[in-house]
Scaffold this active site. Structure first.
Site, PDB file in Angstrom:
ATOM      1  N   ASP A 117       6.747   8.604  -3.991  1.00  0.00           N
ATOM      2  CA  ASP A 117       6.683   9.707  -2.998  1.00  0.00           C
ATOM      3  C   ASP A 117       7.932  10.301  -2.612  1.00  0.00           C
ATOM      4  O   ASP A 117       7.732  11.064  -1.389  1.00  0.00           O
ATOM      5  CB  ASP A 117       5.532   9.551  -2.202  1.00  0.00           C
ATOM      6  CG  ASP A 117       4.288   9.099  -2.679  1.00  0.00           C
ATOM      7  OD1 ASP A 117       3.884   9.653  -4.052  1.00  0.00           O
ATOM      8  OD2 ASP A 117       3.527   8.299  -2.143  1.00  0.00           O
ATOM      9  N   GLY A 144       9.734  14.324  -8.402  1.00  0.00           N
ATOM     10  CA  GLY A 144       9.064  15.225  -9.350  1.00  0.00           C
ATOM     11  C   GLY A 144      10.053  16.429  -9.649  1.00  0.00           C
ATOM     12  O   GLY A 144      10.652  16.899 -10.403  1.00  0.00           O
ATOM     13  N   ASN A 147      -0.987   6.475 -12.255  1.00  0.00           N
ATOM     14  CA  ASN A 147      -0.786   6.157 -10.625  1.00  0.00           C
ATOM     15  C   ASN A 147       0.341   7.152 -10.066  1.00  0.00           C
ATOM     16  O   ASN A 147       0.386   7.116  -8.809  1.00  0.00           O
ATOM     17  CB  ASN A 147      -0.391   4.636 -10.421  1.00  0.00           C
ATOM     18  CG  ASN A 147       0.389   4.044 -11.373  1.00  0.00           C
ATOM     19  OD1 ASN A 147       0.957   4.671 -12.093  1.00  0.00           O
ATOM     20  ND2 ASN A 147       0.897   2.804 -10.831  1.00  0.00           N
ATOM     21  N   GLY A 150       2.294  10.356  -8.981  1.00  0.00           N
ATOM     22  CA  GLY A 150       1.979  11.702  -9.217  1.00  0.00           C
ATOM     23  C   GLY A 150       3.029  12.554  -8.695  1.00  0.00           C
ATOM     24  O   GLY A 150       3.652  12.469  -7.614  1.00  0.00           O
ATOM     25  N   HIS A 151       3.657  13.436  -9.588  1.00  0.00           N
ATOM     26  CA  HIS A 151       4.884  14.175  -9.176  1.00  0.00           C
ATOM     27  C   HIS A 151       4.541  15.719  -9.110  1.00  0.00           C
ATOM     28  O   HIS A 151       3.942  16.283 -10.174  1.00  0.00           O
ATOM     29  CB  HIS A 151       5.634  14.084 -10.710  1.00  0.00           C
ATOM     30  CG  HIS A 151       6.110  12.493 -10.731  1.00  0.00           C
ATOM     31  ND1 HIS A 151       6.583  12.244 -12.107  1.00  0.00           N
ATOM     32  CD2 HIS A 151       6.356  11.573 -10.067  1.00  0.00           C
ATOM     33  CE1 HIS A 151       6.978  11.199 -11.704  1.00  0.00           C
ATOM     34  NE2 HIS A 151       6.707  10.649 -10.715  1.00  0.00           N
ATOM     35  N   ARG A 198      -1.110 -11.020 -23.522  1.00  0.00           N
ATOM     36  CA  ARG A 198      -0.962 -10.960 -25.012  1.00  0.00           C
ATOM     37  C   ARG A 198      -2.515 -10.599 -25.499  1.00  0.00           C
ATOM     38  O   ARG A 198      -2.838 -10.736 -26.513  1.00  0.00           O
ATOM     39  CB  ARG A 198      -0.457 -11.957 -25.717  1.00  0.00           C
ATOM     40  CG  ARG A 198       1.083 -11.910 -25.283  1.00  0.00           C
ATOM     41  CD  ARG A 198       1.515 -13.498 -25.441  1.00  0.00           C
ATOM     42  NE  ARG A 198       0.941 -14.161 -24.477  1.00  0.00           N
ATOM     43  CZ  ARG A 198       1.165 -15.494 -24.142  1.00  0.00           C
ATOM     44  NH1 ARG A 198       2.097 -16.063 -25.456  1.00  0.00           N
ATOM     45  NH2 ARG A 198       0.720 -16.148 -23.350  1.00  0.00           N
ATOM     46  N   GLN A 222       6.555   5.500  -9.260  1.00  0.00           N
ATOM     47  CA  GLN A 222       6.575   4.779  -8.165  1.00  0.00           C
ATOM     48  C   GLN A 222       7.762   4.702  -7.439  1.00  0.00           C
ATOM     49  O   GLN A 222       8.527   5.487  -7.312  1.00  0.00           O
ATOM     50  CB  GLN A 222       6.008   3.426  -8.399  1.00  0.00           C
ATOM     51  CG  GLN A 222       4.509   3.446  -8.887  1.00  0.00           C
ATOM     52  CD  GLN A 222       4.188   3.824 -10.268  1.00  0.00           C
ATOM     53  OE1 GLN A 222       4.626   3.236 -11.289  1.00  0.00           O
ATOM     54  NE2 GLN A 222       3.237   4.418 -10.365  1.00  0.00           N
TER      55      GLN A 222
HETATM   56  P1  IMP Z   1      -1.357   0.588  -8.343  1.00  0.00           P
HETATM   57  O1  IMP Z   1      -0.089   1.024  -8.854  1.00  0.00           O
HETATM   58  O2  IMP Z   1      -2.390   1.540  -8.406  1.00  0.00           O
HETATM   59  O3  IMP Z   1      -1.810  -0.801  -8.709  1.00  0.00           O
HETATM   60  O4  IMP Z   1      -1.135   0.280  -6.590  1.00  0.00           O
HETATM   61  C1  IMP Z   1      -0.123  -0.654  -6.059  1.00  0.00           C
HETATM   62  C2  IMP Z   1       0.406  -0.087  -4.803  1.00  0.00           C
HETATM   63  O5  IMP Z   1       1.542   0.975  -5.283  1.00  0.00           O
HETATM   64  C3  IMP Z   1      -0.478   0.778  -3.839  1.00  0.00           C
HETATM   65  O6  IMP Z   1       0.105   0.350  -2.600  1.00  0.00           O
HETATM   66  C4  IMP Z   1      -0.070   2.263  -4.281  1.00  0.00           C
HETATM   67  O7  IMP Z   1      -0.493   3.069  -3.184  1.00  0.00           O
HETATM   68  C5  IMP Z   1       1.217   2.290  -4.877  1.00  0.00           C
HETATM   69  N1  IMP Z   1       1.534   3.206  -5.764  1.00  0.00           N
HETATM   70  C6  IMP Z   1       1.386   3.377  -7.008  1.00  0.00           C
HETATM   71  N2  IMP Z   1       1.873   4.349  -7.391  1.00  0.00           N
HETATM   72  C7  IMP Z   1       2.377   5.005  -6.492  1.00  0.00           C
HETATM   73  C8  IMP Z   1       3.250   6.187  -6.386  1.00  0.00           C
HETATM   74  O8  IMP Z   1       3.409   6.972  -7.475  1.00  0.00           O
HETATM   75  N3  IMP Z   1       3.717   6.646  -5.384  1.00  0.00           N
HETATM   76  C9  IMP Z   1       3.505   5.851  -4.135  1.00  0.00           C
HETATM   77  N4  IMP Z   1       2.566   4.831  -4.559  1.00  0.00           N
HETATM   78  C10 IMP Z   1       2.115   4.482  -5.426  1.00  0.00           C
END
Ligand code: IMP
Length: 440
Positions: free
Chosen positions: A17, A21, A42, A44-45, A151, A232
């Protein structure tokens, strides 16, 4: 003279975050291809173009630029339904998103597929007694990577083979339903309905599928420019992050190599995006987290709510030991500082320059959670500039105190500042001449 770089990894310096993006979108005009190398939907851009907001989760931001191609690399876990719904949304917004040989978007035949039982297991396990709650995005990311490493996962190429898909879903559902019922008392999923739904999705995905490693290497060979887009952030990396409060993939720069099939000698430079402060969503250590009104101010001014889950983000001051660590593990050459304008109203800005752990001063990032839990950040207090920086695009026009803040950050972090973002729109961006020359 600046040495021009044909390829660059761009990634979040902390926990995601960071506003990557927008930066990928701004920089994408300099690149022919933007490739995602890890994570899934997971991420979000948020990109704002002409006042219109786009939230991309799986598809690289580059596709918003005509002429720029997007690649979803082998290191990504692909949720077919999320992918198709994103393509649909972009097409409804007027973008062509052509598939096929001369298309604009390509999916690796070696990427892993997220199936409904991954989500089922994750939701049940996250809330099970005795488990460490990670605060995941509930997208099935962790269980899909578990299957990959075990696997026993399904790859995109296998999704397109109906006989294989049927057998895989039957066997996997049998196993996952049994585990979920026994451990968590979860109701079983229906393999027949799942097969039919995913076989239909596979037909729509097929035209996008190719050997993306071959495609990327060919493009680089031809001298075209490629950007590797991280998802991430570096501190959510499965190896180098704040384990176990991390995601399940290699989100650091190294992931760009294994997650796309491009050799390390082909990575030209590494660009890390950091906010002028720090945020985190989900659980896990956060040494400089703010617990007073300043957090409310930053959250409100910076719209600090998760792009995927809408959760309020935890806010904190800039953490230099953590940024130095991030720059070290990524080999960061350039920093991009975002949301500078969000700090316009801060009278004083504490910046963490070191840690005290067990009464001892240190700059080393602890590997164990216990170390993190006892950190006392050591702060240097800088004076806030207390006036608007919104939309400023030249360094010299920034208030002196804002310039000093950036100079301090650059000096202490071990990487050069290449860009600064002073607002959400493409135009509200400052690019330093040296950085401009490297990516020309
Ligand atoms: P997961 O990736 O859904 O397994 O989440 C694992 C951890 O990564 C959690 O704390 C999520 O909030 C964080 N997380 C996953 N994707 C993002 C992202 O794109 N931005 C911020 N935090 C993320």
């Amino acid at each position: 003279m600046a040495i021009q770089r044909k390829t660059a990894v761009i990634l979040g310096a902390q926990w995601g975050d960071e506003g990557k993006g927008k930066i990928v979108d701004v920089l994408s005009e300099r690149f022919s291809v933007v490739a995602r190398y890890a994570g899934g939907h997971n991420a979000g851009h948020t990109v704002i173009i002409g006042g219109k907001k786009f939230v991309l989760q799986l598809i690289p931001c580059g596709v918003l630029r005509p002429g720029c191609r997007g690649v979803i690399g082998n290191g990504v876990v692909l949720d077919p339904m999320a992918f198709l719904s994103e393509v649909k949304k972009l097409r409804e917004a007027g973008l062509a998103i052509a598939s096929g040989r001369d298309g604009q978007l390509f999916v690796s035949n070696r990427a892993q597929v997220i199936l409904p039982y991954h989500r089922m297991i994750e939701l049940a396990a996250e809330n099970a007694p005795g488990r460490t709650k990670i605060g995941t995005t509930s997208r099935g990311i962790g269980p899909a990577y578990e299957d990959k490493m075990h696997r026993s996962g399904l790859r995109v190429i296998d999704l397109l083979n109906t006989a294989l898909l049927r057998t895989h879903i039957e066997n996997a559902c049998h196993e996952k339903n049994t585990i979920a019922a026994a451990l968590f008392g979860t109701a079983p999923l229906d393999p027949k309905a799942m097969y039919e739904e995913y076989a239909r999705a596979a037909e729509q995905i097929a035209p996008f599928v190719t050997d993306t490693a071959e495609l990327l290497n060919e493009v680089i060979e031809k001298g075209e420019k490629v950007m590797f887009e991280g998802a991430q952030g570096a501190l959510l990396d499965i190896d180098h992050g704040t384990y176990p409060y991390v995601t399940s993939s290699s989100s650091t720069a190294g992931g760009a190599v294994t997650g796309t099939g491009v050799g390390p000698n082909r990575i030209g430079t590494v660009i890390a995006v950091t906010k002028a402060y720090v945020t985190r969503v989900g659980e896990g250590p956060f040494p400089t987290e703010i617990h007073d009104d300043s957090a409310t101010l930053l959250r409100a001014r910076g719209q600090e709510y998760g792009a995927v889950t809408g959760r309020p983000r935890r806010c904190g001051w800039l953490d230099l030991p953590l940024l130095r660590y991030s720059n070290m593990i990524n080999g960061t050459e350039w920093l991009v500082v975002t949301k500078m304008d969000v700090m316009d109203e801060c009278a004083e800005i504490p910046v963490c320059t070191g840690y005290k752990i067990g009464g001892r001063l240190t700059e080393t990032i602890p590997a164990e959670m216990r170390g993190f839990e006892t950190i006392q950040p050591v702060y240097t207090k800088l004076k806030g500039w207390a006036c608007s920086t919104e939309g400023i695009t030249e360094f010299e026009r920034l208030p002196k105190l804002a310039q000093e803040y950036l100079n301090f950050m650059e000096r202490e972090s071990g990487a050069r500042i290449g860009m600064v973002s002073t607002g959400p729109d493409r135009e509200q961006t400052m690019t330093m001449a040296a950085f401009d020359a490297v990516l020309a």
